[in-house]
Design a protein around this motif. Structure first.
Motif, mmCIF file in Angstrom:
data_model
loop_
_atom_site.group_PDB
_atom_site.id
_atom_site.type_symbol
_atom_site.label_atom_id
_atom_site.label_comp_id
_atom_site.label_asym_id
_atom_site.label_seq_id
_atom_site.Cartn_x
_atom_site.Cartn_y
_atom_site.Cartn_z
ATOM 1 N N CYS A 1 0.844 -1.195 0.000
ATOM 2 C CA CYS A 1 0.000 0.000 0.000
ATOM 3 C C CYS A 1 0.884 1.252 0.000
ATOM 4 N N MET B 1 -0.574 4.362 0.213
ATOM 5 C CA MET B 1 -1.449 5.459 0.629
ATOM 6 C C MET B 1 -0.953 6.188 1.877
ATOM 7 N N CYS B 2 -0.019 5.570 2.627
ATOM 8 C CA CYS B 2 0.595 6.276 3.760
ATOM 9 C C CYS B 2 1.943 5.607 4.025
ATOM 10 N N MET C 1 3.136 3.785 6.277
ATOM 11 C CA MET C 1 3.189 2.464 6.925
ATOM 12 C C MET C 1 3.475 1.340 5.941
ATOM 13 N N GLY C 2 3.048 1.492 4.701
ATOM 14 C CA GLY C 2 3.361 0.516 3.655
ATOM 15 C C GLY C 2 2.890 -0.892 3.953
ATOM 16 N N CYS C 3 1.665 -1.039 4.355
ATOM 17 C CA CYS C 3 1.113 -2.369 4.671
ATOM 18 C C CYS C 3 1.201 -3.305 3.462
ATOM 19 N N LEU D 1 -0.489 -5.897 1.287
ATOM 20 C CA LEU D 1 -1.888 -6.210 1.001
ATOM 21 C C LEU D 1 -1.979 -7.455 0.129
ATOM 22 N N ASN E 1 -4.557 -5.044 5.203
ATOM 23 C CA ASN E 1 -4.736 -3.598 5.320
ATOM 24 C C ASN E 1 -5.081 -3.218 6.757
ATOM 25 N N SER E 2 -4.567 -2.048 7.155
ATOM 26 C CA SER E 2 -4.866 -1.544 8.494
ATOM 27 C C SER E 2 -6.008 -0.543 8.484
ATOM 28 N N CYS E 3 -6.444 -0.171 7.288
ATOM 29 C CA CYS E 3 -7.550 0.799 7.213
ATOM 30 C C CYS E 3 -8.279 0.631 5.879
ATOM 31 N N ARG F 1 -8.666 2.759 3.472
ATOM 32 C CA ARG F 1 -7.967 3.304 2.304
ATOM 33 C C ARG F 1 -7.111 2.231 1.632
ATOM 34 N N GLY F 2 -6.506 1.371 2.422
ATOM 35 C CA GLY F 2 -5.686 0.302 1.878
ATOM 36 C C GLY F 2 -6.508 -0.685 1.067
HETATM 37 S S1 SF4 Z 1 -3.557 0.091 4.632
HETATM 38 FE FE1 SF4 Z 1 -3.964 2.047 5.649
HETATM 39 S S2 SF4 Z 1 -2.419 2.130 7.275
HETATM 40 FE FE2 SF4 Z 1 -1.729 0.561 5.831
HETATM 41 S S3 SF4 Z 1 -0.344 1.653 4.399
HETATM 42 FE FE3 SF4 Z 1 -2.409 1.660 3.514
HETATM 43 S S4 SF4 Z 1 -3.294 3.613 4.151
HETATM 44 FE FE4 SF4 Z 1 -1.550 3.197 5.489
#
Ligand code: SF4
Length: 121
Positions: A7, A9-10, A12-14, A16, A30-32, A34-35
């Motif tokens: 990811c 989008m932030c 943290m780079g989860c 996925l 994903n932690s949120c 948006r991911g």
């Molecule tokens: S899933 Fe959410 S917390 Fe994880 S990198 Fe994407 S935006 Fe960030």
């Protein structure tokens, strides 16, 4: 079918994982929200902003350009082919459109730097 993404989008780079089965598409890791949205977009229809350098009418002078909207990843080569044919007249200003509706994708190619007419032949 299973695909893995990182990811963006932030910071943290989860990591996925998108899994498609009979019950549909599922995202894990994903932690949120948006991911999950990012992963599904990447899986179904990945899109990118294209950046490149374009020739100008000044010898050995190029100018940075980009698309002003996301385009399908599969069309990047077509857009770069258009950019490679450009010979942009200087002076030019930041944000100026040099190609409208490139490849009928609904995006324009714009200049990302102001350049004067210095050194023009
Ligand atoms: S899933 Fe959410 S917390 Fe994880 S990198 Fe994407 S935006 Fe960030």
């Amino acid at each position: 079918m299973k695909k893995e993404y990182t990811c963006i989008m932030c910071p943290m780079g989860c990591s996925l994982t998108v899994t498609e089965g009979k019950s549909g598409i599922a995202v894990s890791g994903n932690s949120c929200r948006r991911g999950a949205e990012y992963a599904i977009q990447e899986y179904k229809d990945p899109k990118r902003i294209v950046t490149a350098l374009a020739f100008t009418d000044v010898v050995n002078c190029v100018v940075p350009v980009k698309t002003d909207a996301l385009i399908p990843k599969g069309k990047i080569t077509d857009v770069l082919a258009v950019v490679s044919q450009l010979k942009i007249s200087l002076p030019i200003s930041l944000g100026q459109v040099v190609v409208s509706n490139v490849c009928d994708l609904g995006a324009n190619i714009i200049v990302t730097r102001t350049l004067g007419a210095i050194g023009k032949r």
